[in-house]
Design an enzyme around this catalytic site. Sequence first.
Site, PDB file in Angstrom:
ATOM      1  N   ASP A 213       0.195   4.886  -0.210  1.00 25.53           N
ATOM      2  CA  ASP A 213      -0.194   3.484  -0.383  1.00 25.53           C
ATOM      3  C   ASP A 213      -0.417   3.212  -1.882  1.00 25.53           C
ATOM      4  O   ASP A 213      -1.173   3.946  -2.531  1.00 25.53           O
ATOM      5  CB  ASP A 213      -1.489   3.246   0.418  1.00 25.53           C
ATOM      6  CG  ASP A 213      -1.866   1.782   0.538  1.00 25.53           C
ATOM      7  OD1 ASP A 213      -0.971   0.924   0.411  1.00 25.53           O
ATOM      8  OD2 ASP A 213      -3.052   1.494   0.773  1.00 25.53           O
ATOM      9  N   HIS A 214       0.227   2.207  -2.414  1.00 28.17           N
ATOM     10  CA  HIS A 214       0.078   1.823  -3.825  1.00 28.17           C
ATOM     11  C   HIS A 214       0.322   2.989  -4.800  1.00 28.17           C
ATOM     12  O   HIS A 214      -0.491   3.224  -5.701  1.00 28.17           O
ATOM     13  CB  HIS A 214      -1.304   1.213  -4.097  1.00 28.17           C
ATOM     14  CG  HIS A 214      -1.519  -0.094  -3.409  1.00 28.17           C
ATOM     15  ND1 HIS A 214      -0.978  -1.273  -3.865  1.00 28.17           N
ATOM     16  CD2 HIS A 214      -2.200  -0.402  -2.282  1.00 28.17           C
ATOM     17  CE1 HIS A 214      -1.323  -2.257  -3.038  1.00 28.17           C
ATOM     18  NE2 HIS A 214      -2.049  -1.758  -2.069  1.00 28.17           N
TER      19      HIS A 214
ATOM     20  N   GLY B 152      -5.330  -6.704   5.364  1.00 27.61           N
ATOM     21  CA  GLY B 152      -5.395  -7.215   6.740  1.00 27.61           C
ATOM     22  C   GLY B 152      -6.804  -7.312   7.311  1.00 27.61           C
ATOM     23  O   GLY B 152      -7.021  -7.996   8.311  1.00 27.61           O
TER      24      GLY B 152
HETATM   25  P1  13P Z   1      -7.980  -3.945   3.578  1.00 28.86           P
HETATM   26  O1  13P Z   1      -8.846  -2.815   3.110  1.00 28.86           O
HETATM   27  O2  13P Z   1      -8.439  -5.270   3.089  1.00 28.86           O
HETATM   28  O3  13P Z   1      -7.777  -3.913   5.054  1.00 28.86           O
HETATM   29  O4  13P Z   1      -6.545  -3.744   2.901  1.00 28.86           O
HETATM   30  C1  13P Z   1      -5.847  -2.555   3.150  1.00 28.86           C
HETATM   31  C2  13P Z   1      -4.604  -2.506   2.363  1.00 28.86           C
HETATM   32  O5  13P Z   1      -3.967  -3.509   2.099  1.00 28.86           O
HETATM   33  C3  13P Z   1      -4.123  -1.188   1.927  1.00 28.86           C
HETATM   34  O6  13P Z   1      -3.040  -1.267   1.065  1.00 28.86           O
END
Ligand code: 13P
Length: 284
Positions: free
Chosen positions: A82-83, A210
Site C-alpha cells: 500500500d502506497h 474507505g
Molecule cells: P482508511 O484508514 O481511512 O480506511 O484508509 C485506508 C487506505 O486508504 C489505505 O490506503
Amino acid sequence: MPLVTMNDFLPRAKANRFAVGQFNMNNLEFAQAITEAGIAEKAPFIFGVSEGALKYMGMENTVALAEAAAKKSGLPIALHLDHGSTFEVAMACIRAGFSSVMFDGSHHPFEENIKLTREVVRAAHAMGVSVEGELGTIGGVEDDISVAEEDANLAKPEEAIRFYEETGVDCVAIAVGTAHGMYKGEPKIHYDIIEAVASKIPVPVVLHGGSGVPDDAIIKSIAAGVGKINVNTENQVAMTNVIREVLNKDGKIYDPRKYLVPARNAMIEVVRTKMRLFGSSGQA
Ligand code: 13P
C-alpha cells in the site's frame, strides 16, 4: 490456493459493479480477522500492507501470514503493497512474494509520476504482479504519510485517463474527496470524477480512505466505477475500542488473548459488513 494478483477479480468487479475490499494488515490478529470474514462471506479480498506495517511485522512474517491465509481459506487473496514510495521497495516486496504492489508517485509532478509508475508496471508485469497507481493527492494521515486538507487536490479526469494509458496500471487510485483516517464531517465525494474516468478506461478506480464513508456514498461510488475500496482505520478503531473496554472493566488481566480474542471478533464484524456493502460477498 496460492496468492493471486488483483487481476484475478478486479476485471469481474468492474464488469459486474461490485468492489473488492483492501483491508490493511497490521498484525496477526488483523490477518486472522480479515481471513475469517472472507471465509464467512465467500469474498475475495486484498491484504494491504503499508511500508510502516511492513517495518512493524517484518517482510517474512507478512508474506507468511498472507500465504497461510490463502492456503487455509482457499480464497482468491492478493497481497498488496500500500502506497509504495520507491521502485526499490516495490521490487523488494515482489521478490519476497507479494502478488501486487501500489506505487504512489502522486507527490511527484504529473509527468514524473507517469515515468516512475511506468517503470514499476514494466518490472512488476514481467514478474506477473499487478500494480496500482495514484493520481491527485488524498488527504489525511496514514502511517508516516500526512497530507493536510489544504494540500489535498482532486484528480483531473483527462490526466487520470492519460495516466492509465501511459502507465498500464491495473487500477488507479484518484483523489475524489475521501481522506485517510476518520472524518470530522461527511466526505464530499466527487462521483462525476469517478464516472468520467471509469467510463473511459477498462480498469477500476480505487477509493482510498474507505473508513467512515456513509453506506450510500459507497454504493454511489461503486455505481460510478469504483472497483476497489481501502479500509484500515475502522478496523483499528474497532480493535482498540474493545481492548480499552476489556481492560477498563478488569485491570487485572495480563493474558493478551483475553482482550485480543474479543478485539479480533469485533474486527471480523467490521470486515464482514464492508464485504456485504461492497457487493463482494459470494464472489470468491
Ligand atoms: P482508511 O484508514 O481511512 O480506511 O484508509 C485506508 C487506505 O486508504 C489505505 O490506503
